[in-house]
Write a protein that holds these residues in place. Sequence first.
Motif, PDB file in Angstrom:
ATOM      1  N   ILE A 120      27.333  -2.937  18.721  1.00 37.40           N
ATOM      2  CA  ILE A 120      26.722  -2.046  19.703  1.00 37.40           C
ATOM      3  C   ILE A 120      27.440  -2.260  21.024  1.00 37.40           C
ATOM      4  O   ILE A 120      27.451  -3.373  21.550  1.00 37.40           O
ATOM      5  N   VAL A 121      28.049  -1.192  21.532  1.00 36.13           N
ATOM      6  CA  VAL A 121      28.854  -1.291  22.743  1.00 36.13           C
ATOM      7  C   VAL A 121      28.264  -0.385  23.820  1.00 36.13           C
ATOM      8  O   VAL A 121      28.294   0.841  23.696  1.00 36.13           O
ATOM      9  N   PRO A 122      27.731  -0.978  24.892  1.00 34.15           N
ATOM     10  CA  PRO A 122      27.240  -0.162  26.002  1.00 34.15           C
ATOM     11  C   PRO A 122      28.410   0.301  26.857  1.00 34.15           C
ATOM     12  O   PRO A 122      29.346  -0.457  27.096  1.00 34.15           O
ATOM     13  N   LEU A 123      28.362   1.539  27.279  1.00 31.75           N
ATOM     14  CA  LEU A 123      29.412   2.111  28.130  1.00 31.75           C
ATOM     15  C   LEU A 123      28.765   2.593  29.423  1.00 31.75           C
ATOM     16  O   LEU A 123      27.568   2.858  29.472  1.00 31.75           O
ATOM     17  N   GLY A 124      29.567   2.710  30.459  1.00 31.32           N
ATOM     18  CA  GLY A 124      29.020   3.183  31.730  1.00 31.32           C
ATOM     19  C   GLY A 124      28.119   2.168  32.394  1.00 31.32           C
ATOM     20  O   GLY A 124      27.119   2.517  33.007  1.00 31.32           O
ATOM     21  N   THR A 125      28.490   0.887  32.268  1.00 36.68           N
ATOM     22  CA  THR A 125      27.648  -0.173  32.825  1.00 36.68           C
ATOM     23  C   THR A 125      28.114  -0.648  34.192  1.00 36.68           C
ATOM     24  O   THR A 125      27.409  -1.395  34.853  1.00 36.68           O
ATOM     25  N   GLY A 126      29.315  -0.255  34.591  1.00 39.68           N
ATOM     26  CA  GLY A 126      29.842  -0.697  35.880  1.00 39.68           C
ATOM     27  C   GLY A 126      30.495  -2.062  35.831  1.00 39.68           C
ATOM     28  O   GLY A 126      30.960  -2.564  36.856  1.00 39.68           O
ATOM     29  N   SER A 127      30.534  -2.691  34.663  1.00 34.20           N
ATOM     30  CA  SER A 127      31.131  -4.021  34.525  1.00 34.20           C
ATOM     31  C   SER A 127      31.771  -4.136  33.141  1.00 34.20           C
ATOM     32  O   SER A 127      31.245  -3.588  32.167  1.00 34.20           O
ATOM     33  N   PRO A 128      32.884  -4.882  33.038  1.00 33.85           N
ATOM     34  CA  PRO A 128      33.474  -5.082  31.712  1.00 33.85           C
ATOM     35  C   PRO A 128      32.687  -6.071  30.850  1.00 33.85           C
ATOM     36  O   PRO A 128      32.871  -6.122  29.639  1.00 33.85           O
ATOM     37  N   SER A 129      31.804  -6.851  31.446  1.00 34.45           N
ATOM     38  CA  SER A 129      31.013  -7.826  30.693  1.00 34.45           C
ATOM     39  C   SER A 129      29.826  -7.131  30.027  1.00 34.45           C
ATOM     40  O   SER A 129      29.105  -6.359  30.658  1.00 34.45           O
ATOM     41  N   VAL A 130      29.634  -7.416  28.738  1.00 31.95           N
ATOM     42  CA  VAL A 130      28.518  -6.807  28.012  1.00 31.95           C
ATOM     43  C   VAL A 130      27.583  -7.849  27.397  1.00 31.95           C
ATOM     44  O   VAL A 130      26.665  -7.496  26.665  1.00 31.95           O
ATOM     45  N   SER A 131      27.787  -9.129  27.693  1.00 29.22           N
ATOM     46  CA  SER A 131      26.999 -10.181  27.040  1.00 29.22           C
ATOM     47  C   SER A 131      25.504 -10.045  27.311  1.00 29.22           C
ATOM     48  O   SER A 131      24.687 -10.348  26.433  1.00 29.22           O
ATOM     49  N   GLN A 132      25.112  -9.561  28.485  1.00 28.14           N
ATOM     50  CA  GLN A 132      23.676  -9.405  28.752  1.00 28.14           C
ATOM     51  C   GLN A 132      23.068  -8.336  27.855  1.00 28.14           C
ATOM     52  O   GLN A 132      21.919  -8.439  27.431  1.00 28.14           O
ATOM     53  N   TYR A 133      23.846  -7.316  27.529  1.00 27.43           N
ATOM     54  CA  TYR A 133      23.369  -6.261  26.639  1.00 27.43           C
ATOM     55  C   TYR A 133      23.278  -6.769  25.202  1.00 27.43           C
ATOM     56  O   TYR A 133      22.336  -6.446  24.475  1.00 27.43           O
ATOM     57  N   VAL A 134      24.265  -7.570  24.788  1.00 23.44           N
ATOM     58  CA  VAL A 134      24.245  -8.176  23.458  1.00 23.44           C
ATOM     59  C   VAL A 134      23.017  -9.074  23.327  1.00 23.44           C
ATOM     60  O   VAL A 134      22.304  -9.034  22.319  1.00 23.44           O
ATOM     61  N   ALA A 135      22.745  -9.848  24.352  1.00 21.46           N
ATOM     62  CA  ALA A 135      21.564 -10.727  24.331  1.00 21.46           C
ATOM     63  C   ALA A 135      20.285  -9.905  24.195  1.00 21.46           C
ATOM     64  O   ALA A 135      19.371 -10.289  23.450  1.00 21.46           O
ATOM     65  N   GLY A 136      20.213  -8.792  24.882  1.00 24.21           N
ATOM     66  CA  GLY A 136      19.045  -7.919  24.759  1.00 24.21           C
ATOM     67  C   GLY A 136      18.867  -7.393  23.345  1.00 24.21           C
ATOM     68  O   GLY A 136      17.742  -7.345  22.816  1.00 24.21           O
ATOM     69  N   CYS A 137      19.970  -7.025  22.720  1.00 21.83           N
ATOM     70  CA  CYS A 137      19.917  -6.558  21.325  1.00 21.83           C
ATOM     71  C   CYS A 137      19.466  -7.680  20.400  1.00 21.83           C
ATOM     72  O   CYS A 137      18.693  -7.466  19.462  1.00 21.83           O
ATOM     73  N   HIS A 138      19.922  -8.896  20.660  1.00 22.00           N
ATOM     74  CA  HIS A 138      19.558 -10.016  19.796  1.00 22.00           C
ATOM     75  C   HIS A 138      18.100 -10.408  19.945  1.00 22.00           C
ATOM     76  O   HIS A 138      17.504 -10.959  19.019  1.00 22.00           O
ATOM     77  N   LYS A 139      17.500 -10.106  21.076  1.00 21.11           N
ATOM     78  CA  LYS A 139      16.060 -10.357  21.214  1.00 21.11           C
ATOM     79  C   LYS A 139      15.280  -9.490  20.226  1.00 21.11           C
ATOM     80  O   LYS A 139      14.259  -9.916  19.701  1.00 21.11           O
ATOM     81  N   ILE A 140      15.769  -8.291  19.979  1.00 27.71           N
ATOM     82  CA  ILE A 140      15.148  -7.422  18.970  1.00 27.71           C
ATOM     83  C   ILE A 140      15.259  -8.085  17.594  1.00 27.71           C
ATOM     84  O   ILE A 140      14.290  -8.125  16.831  1.00 27.71           O
ATOM     85  N   LEU A 141      16.437  -8.618  17.278  1.00 32.03           N
ATOM     86  CA  LEU A 141      16.634  -9.283  15.985  1.00 32.03           C
ATOM     87  C   LEU A 141      15.751 -10.519  15.833  1.00 32.03           C
ATOM     88  O   LEU A 141      15.243 -10.789  14.748  1.00 32.03           O
ATOM     89  N   GLU A 142      15.578 -11.263  16.893  1.00 37.75           N
ATOM     90  CA  GLU A 142      14.731 -12.456  16.836  1.00 37.75           C
ATOM     91  C   GLU A 142      13.302 -12.094  16.439  1.00 37.75           C
ATOM     92  O   GLU A 142      12.607 -12.882  15.795  1.00 37.75           O
ATOM     93  N   GLN A 143      12.861 -10.918  16.815  1.00 35.24           N
ATOM     94  CA  GLN A 143      11.500 -10.473  16.483  1.00 35.24           C
ATOM     95  C   GLN A 143      11.395  -9.997  15.032  1.00 35.24           C
ATOM     96  O   GLN A 143      10.302  -9.916  14.486  1.00 35.24           O
ATOM     97  N   ALA A 144      12.529  -9.674  14.416  1.00 35.92           N
ATOM     98  CA  ALA A 144      12.551  -9.197  13.029  1.00 35.92           C
ATOM     99  C   ALA A 144      12.661 -10.399  12.104  1.00 35.92           C
ATOM    100  O   ALA A 144      13.710 -10.664  11.516  1.00 35.92           O
ATOM    101  N   THR A 145      11.576 -11.115  11.931  1.00 27.12           N
ATOM    102  CA  THR A 145      11.596 -12.367  11.176  1.00 27.12           C
ATOM    103  C   THR A 145      11.840 -12.166   9.680  1.00 27.12           C
ATOM    104  O   THR A 145      12.105 -13.125   8.969  1.00 27.12           O
ATOM    105  N   ASP A 146      11.771 -10.923   9.210  1.00 24.58           N
ATOM    106  CA  ASP A 146      12.016 -10.642   7.801  1.00 24.58           C
ATOM    107  C   ASP A 146      13.500 -10.412   7.503  1.00 24.58           C
ATOM    108  O   ASP A 146      13.868 -10.182   6.360  1.00 24.58           O
ATOM    109  N   LEU A 147      14.357 -10.500   8.526  1.00 24.05           N
ATOM    110  CA  LEU A 147      15.793 -10.310   8.354  1.00 24.05           C
ATOM    111  C   LEU A 147      16.541 -11.584   8.721  1.00 24.05           C
ATOM    112  O   LEU A 147      16.117 -12.324   9.619  1.00 24.05           O
TER     113      LEU A 147
END
Length: 104
Positions: free
Chosen positions: A8-35
């Motif tokens: 998942i690649v966010p565009l139009g963020t104003g910065s080349p760093s996307v790690s904060q967005y990746v972390a946000g996506c992984h918080k969703i995965l952490e909640q999916a305990t069945d995966l």
Amino acid sequence: MSVVEVTIVPLGTGSPSVSQYVAGCHKILEQATDLNYQLTPMSTIIEGDLNRILEVIRQMHDTPFAAGAQRVSTTIRIDDRRDKELTMAGKIKAVTDKLDLVSG
């Protein structure tokens, strides 16, 4: 069971760093305990029921928008084997077993 690779690649963020967005996506995965999932340097691998994985990927895709991204590009690769159980560990073991045969 399926093994799915998602990037998942966010565009139009104003910065080349996307790690904060990746972390946000992984918080969703952490909640999916069945995966099960594994973060890699370039993508995330998810193991589980395909319908459930796609549901969670949809939530992950929406997460960068909620954090201010103007555009999001999501790439999904699905390995869905129906003749026997498919797992991340099993796929790796199949290759390492063959490596042992080649080197031994």
